[in-house]
Write a protein that holds these residues in place. Sequence first.
Motif, PDB file in Angstrom:
ATOM      1  N   UNK A 166     -34.411 -30.279 -51.437  1.00 11.97           N
ATOM      2  CA  UNK A 166     -33.563 -30.204 -52.593  1.00 11.97           C
ATOM      3  C   UNK A 166     -32.585 -29.814 -52.106  1.00 11.97           C
ATOM      4  N   UNK A 167     -32.327 -28.051 -52.234  1.00  7.89           N
ATOM      5  CA  UNK A 167     -31.183 -26.923 -52.671  1.00  7.89           C
ATOM      6  C   UNK A 167     -30.516 -27.650 -50.845  1.00  7.89           C
ATOM      7  N   UNK A 168     -31.314 -27.904 -49.759  1.00 14.23           N
ATOM      8  CA  UNK A 168     -30.419 -28.164 -48.302  1.00 14.23           C
ATOM      9  C   UNK A 168     -29.859 -28.892 -48.432  1.00 14.23           C
ATOM     10  N   UNK A 169     -29.797 -30.417 -49.384  1.00 15.38           N
ATOM     11  CA  UNK A 169     -29.474 -31.297 -49.724  1.00 15.38           C
ATOM     12  C   UNK A 169     -28.255 -31.577 -49.972  1.00 15.38           C
ATOM     13  N   UNK A 170     -28.640 -30.858 -50.915  1.00 12.94           N
ATOM     14  CA  UNK A 170     -27.220 -30.028 -52.457  1.00 12.94           C
ATOM     15  C   UNK A 170     -26.005 -29.838 -51.442  1.00 12.94           C
ATOM     16  N   UNK A 171     -26.566 -28.995 -50.986  1.00 13.18           N
ATOM     17  CA  UNK A 171     -25.736 -28.047 -49.618  1.00 13.18           C
ATOM     18  C   UNK A 171     -24.794 -29.177 -49.033  1.00 13.18           C
ATOM     19  N   UNK A 172     -25.485 -29.120 -47.907  1.00 10.25           N
ATOM     20  CA  UNK A 172     -25.416 -30.982 -47.043  1.00 10.25           C
ATOM     21  C   UNK A 172     -24.293 -31.954 -47.888  1.00 10.25           C
ATOM     22  N   UNK A 173     -24.566 -32.287 -49.155  1.00  4.84           N
ATOM     23  CA  UNK A 173     -23.521 -33.437 -49.373  1.00  4.84           C
ATOM     24  C   UNK A 173     -22.725 -33.131 -50.414  1.00  4.84           C
ATOM     25  N   UNK A 174     -22.763 -31.425 -50.912  1.00  2.00           N
ATOM     26  CA  UNK A 174     -22.094 -31.234 -51.760  1.00  2.00           C
ATOM     27  C   UNK A 174     -20.664 -29.985 -51.207  1.00  2.00           C
ATOM     28  N   UNK A 175     -21.152 -29.947 -49.917  1.00  3.48           N
ATOM     29  CA  UNK A 175     -19.913 -28.350 -49.794  1.00  3.48           C
ATOM     30  C   UNK A 175     -19.131 -29.424 -47.950  1.00  3.48           C
ATOM     31  N   UNK A 176     -19.128 -30.289 -48.177  1.00  7.08           N
ATOM     32  CA  UNK A 176     -18.050 -30.718 -47.540  1.00  7.08           C
ATOM     33  C   UNK A 176     -16.404 -31.243 -48.375  1.00  7.08           C
ATOM     34  N   UNK A 177     -16.791 -31.364 -49.798  1.00  9.03           N
ATOM     35  CA  UNK A 177     -16.125 -31.195 -50.791  1.00  9.03           C
ATOM     36  C   UNK A 177     -15.143 -30.071 -50.685  1.00  9.03           C
ATOM     37  N   UNK A 178     -15.774 -29.098 -50.448  1.00 10.10           N
ATOM     38  CA  UNK A 178     -15.057 -27.298 -51.234  1.00 10.10           C
ATOM     39  C   UNK A 178     -14.662 -27.294 -49.870  1.00 10.10           C
ATOM     40  N   UNK A 179     -14.491 -27.714 -49.262  1.00 12.18           N
ATOM     41  CA  UNK A 179     -13.655 -26.701 -47.763  1.00 12.18           C
ATOM     42  C   UNK A 179     -12.321 -26.313 -47.871  1.00 12.18           C
ATOM     43  N   UNK A 180     -11.854 -26.757 -48.387  1.00 14.30           N
ATOM     44  CA  UNK A 180     -10.454 -26.270 -48.983  1.00 14.30           C
ATOM     45  C   UNK A 180     -10.126 -25.328 -49.914  1.00 14.30           C
ATOM     46  N   UNK A 181     -11.219 -24.397 -50.504  1.00 15.98           N
ATOM     47  CA  UNK A 181     -11.185 -23.489 -51.154  1.00 15.98           C
ATOM     48  C   UNK A 181     -11.120 -22.434 -50.048  1.00 15.98           C
ATOM     49  N   UNK A 182     -10.758 -21.108 -50.950  1.00 13.46           N
ATOM     50  CA  UNK A 182     -10.718 -19.837 -49.615  1.00 13.46           C
ATOM     51  C   UNK A 182     -12.495 -19.528 -49.779  1.00 13.46           C
ATOM     52  N   UNK A 183     -12.483 -18.549 -48.637  1.00 17.30           N
ATOM     53  CA  UNK A 183     -13.775 -18.063 -48.123  1.00 17.30           C
ATOM     54  C   UNK A 183     -14.650 -17.255 -49.510  1.00 17.30           C
ATOM     55  N   UNK A 184     -13.974 -16.760 -49.878  1.00 25.59           N
ATOM     56  CA  UNK A 184     -14.428 -15.949 -51.156  1.00 25.59           C
ATOM     57  C   UNK A 184     -15.354 -17.583 -52.187  1.00 25.59           C
ATOM     58  N   UNK A 185     -14.080 -17.786 -52.600  1.00 22.72           N
ATOM     59  CA  UNK A 185     -14.541 -19.198 -53.406  1.00 22.72           C
ATOM     60  C   UNK A 185     -15.433 -20.133 -53.158  1.00 22.72           C
ATOM     61  N   UNK A 186     -14.954 -20.305 -51.900  1.00 24.85           N
ATOM     62  CA  UNK A 186     -16.040 -21.249 -50.668  1.00 24.85           C
ATOM     63  C   UNK A 186     -17.600 -20.791 -50.913  1.00 24.85           C
ATOM     64  N   UNK A 187     -18.091 -19.993 -51.090  1.00 21.59           N
ATOM     65  CA  UNK A 187     -19.115 -18.378 -50.388  1.00 21.59           C
ATOM     66  C   UNK A 187     -19.683 -19.125 -52.062  1.00 21.59           C
ATOM     67  N   UNK A 188     -19.013 -18.107 -52.909  1.00 27.04           N
ATOM     68  CA  UNK A 188     -19.394 -18.394 -54.478  1.00 27.04           C
ATOM     69  C   UNK A 188     -19.608 -20.030 -55.100  1.00 27.04           C
ATOM     70  N   UNK A 189     -19.752 -20.623 -54.948  1.00 26.75           N
ATOM     71  CA  UNK A 189     -19.369 -22.130 -55.271  1.00 26.75           C
ATOM     72  C   UNK A 189     -20.785 -22.903 -54.136  1.00 26.75           C
ATOM     73  N   UNK A 190     -21.397 -21.764 -52.960  1.00 27.81           N
ATOM     74  CA  UNK A 190     -22.299 -22.291 -52.334  1.00 27.81           C
ATOM     75  C   UNK A 190     -23.386 -21.440 -53.109  1.00 27.81           C
ATOM     76  N   UNK A 191     -23.256 -20.185 -53.836  1.00 25.53           N
ATOM     77  CA  UNK A 191     -24.034 -19.626 -54.358  1.00 25.53           C
ATOM     78  C   UNK A 191     -24.313 -20.231 -55.352  1.00 25.53           C
ATOM     79  N   UNK A 192     -23.354 -20.752 -55.566  1.00 23.03           N
ATOM     80  CA  UNK A 192     -23.843 -21.339 -57.588  1.00 23.03           C
ATOM     81  C   UNK A 192     -24.510 -21.996 -56.951  1.00 23.03           C
ATOM     82  N   UNK A 193     -24.561 -22.631 -55.935  1.00 24.37           N
ATOM     83  CA  UNK A 193     -25.526 -24.509 -56.230  1.00 24.37           C
ATOM     84  C   UNK A 193     -26.688 -23.880 -56.116  1.00 24.37           C
TER      85      UNK A 193
END
Length: 429
Positions: A380-407
Motif C-alpha cells: 500500500x505504501x508503494x501504491x500511494x507513491x505510485x498514485x500520488x507522486x505524479x501530482x508533485x513532479x513540479x516541486x523542486x528536488x528537495x521538496x519532492x524528496x521530502x514529500x515522498x518521505x512524508x508519504x
Amino acid sequence: MTRKTIKVNYLARVEGEGALNVTVRDGQVSSAELQIFEPPRFFEALLRGRDYSEAPDVTARICGICPVAYQMSSVHAMENALGIEVGGPLRALRRLLYCGEWIESHALHIYMLHAPDFLGYAGAVDMARDYPDIVKRGLALKKAGNAIMALVGGREIHPINVRVGGFYRTPTRKELAPLAETLKQAREDALATVRWTATLDIPEAERDYHLVALHHPDEYPMNAGRIISSRGLDIAVEDYNQHFVESHVQRSTALHSHLREHDCYLVGPLARYSLNFDKLSPLAREAAKEAGLGATCNNPFQSIVVRSIEVLYACDEALRLIASYEEPEQPFVPHEPKASEGFGCTEAPRGLLFHRYQLDAEGRILEAQIVPPTSQNQPSIEADLKELVGGWLHLPADALRERCEQTIRNYDPCISCATHFLKLDVRHE
C-alpha cells in the motif's frame, strides 16, 4: 521518452533501515519501490522448540516501541490453542496495558517523527527550538503511556508481567489511583493534540483504500474481534491464512502481504478509525468532528490527526478501565499444555498483527507465524507513491524528496530506528 528517477537511499525518522526508488517516464510514475534492507531477525525460528509459556516474553523483544502488541497477539494465540478464556478484570487489565502502548507509541510518532514534516524541520530537536511547549506536551503524553506499561506490564519497554492465562501479578486499586491522576492531565494534553494537528498544513490527497481492521461489537478494537474490511471481508481470526498471503520480493527483507482476491490493503489508524468510528468514546468522536474529520478518512496525510484521536480515546478508555477495576481473585487462569494450534490477532499502533502457533503435547512450539503490520502495508505504501507522486513532479528536488518521505511516514513503518542521514538522486534522461 523522458525519464526521472527519485532515489532516497536511507529513510530518516522511520523505525529501521529502508530506501526508496521512484521512476518517472514521460511524466507518469512507472514504478515505486520501498526497499527494506534491515537484516532478517528470525524470531519465528527462535521460537521453535521453546515452551509455549516463553512466547509472550520472546515476542515482546521484537519491538521496543510496540512490545505489548507482539506480547498480546502471542498470548492470545496460546490461549486460543489451549482453550483458555480470560475475562473480567484480567481482560480489562490487558486492555489497559494496550492503552498505554497506543498512547506512548502514537505520541512518539506524532510529535517526534511526523510533525517535523508538516512544520518544515529536519527533526524534533530542531522543532523544539521554536515549539518547546508543544514538544514537552508530546513527551508528557509518552511518559503517561509509559507509566501504564510500567505498572501493569512490569516495565516500560519489553514488559514482563504478562503470562499465558493472565498476569504474573495484578495491581491493587490503590496502586492504580495515582495513574488515574496522571491520565486526567494526559487526556487534556491529548485533546490539545487533536486541536493542534487539525491546524497543520495537510496536503490534499485521497486514495480508494481497501481498509482492513479488527471489529468488536462493543469496543473500539485493540485485542479482540473479527477481521473486517471496507469491501465486505468479515472473517474469524482463525481464517486469516485463507484470505491473506505473503510473498517475497527481492528488494525487501520483509515479506509483502496481499489479500488473495484484492491485492494490497491498508491496516492501521485510518482503517481502524473508518471501520469503527461508532465505537470511539463520545469525547473522541466529538473531537474528531471538531477537527474536521468525518466518520471515514481516506487522506493518508490526515493519519496524524487520526492518531491523535486514538491517543485521546486511549486516555479516555484507560480512565474508564481504572475507575471500574475490581481486583481479581487470582492473577491467571490455570491450564495444562496439549497438542494444538492457536491463532491471535490484535491491533498494534501501526495496524493488524497476526500470530499462529502449533504446539506438541508437552507445549513445545513446533511452528510459529508472525505477520506484522508493516509487512501488510508495504504494497500500500508503494501504491500511494505510485498514485500520488505524479501530482508533485513540479516541486523542486528537495521538496519532492521530502514529500515522498512524508508519504511513507504517514504509515509510521516500524523497521526500527534510523539516523538522520539522507541522499536523494534525481536523474533526468
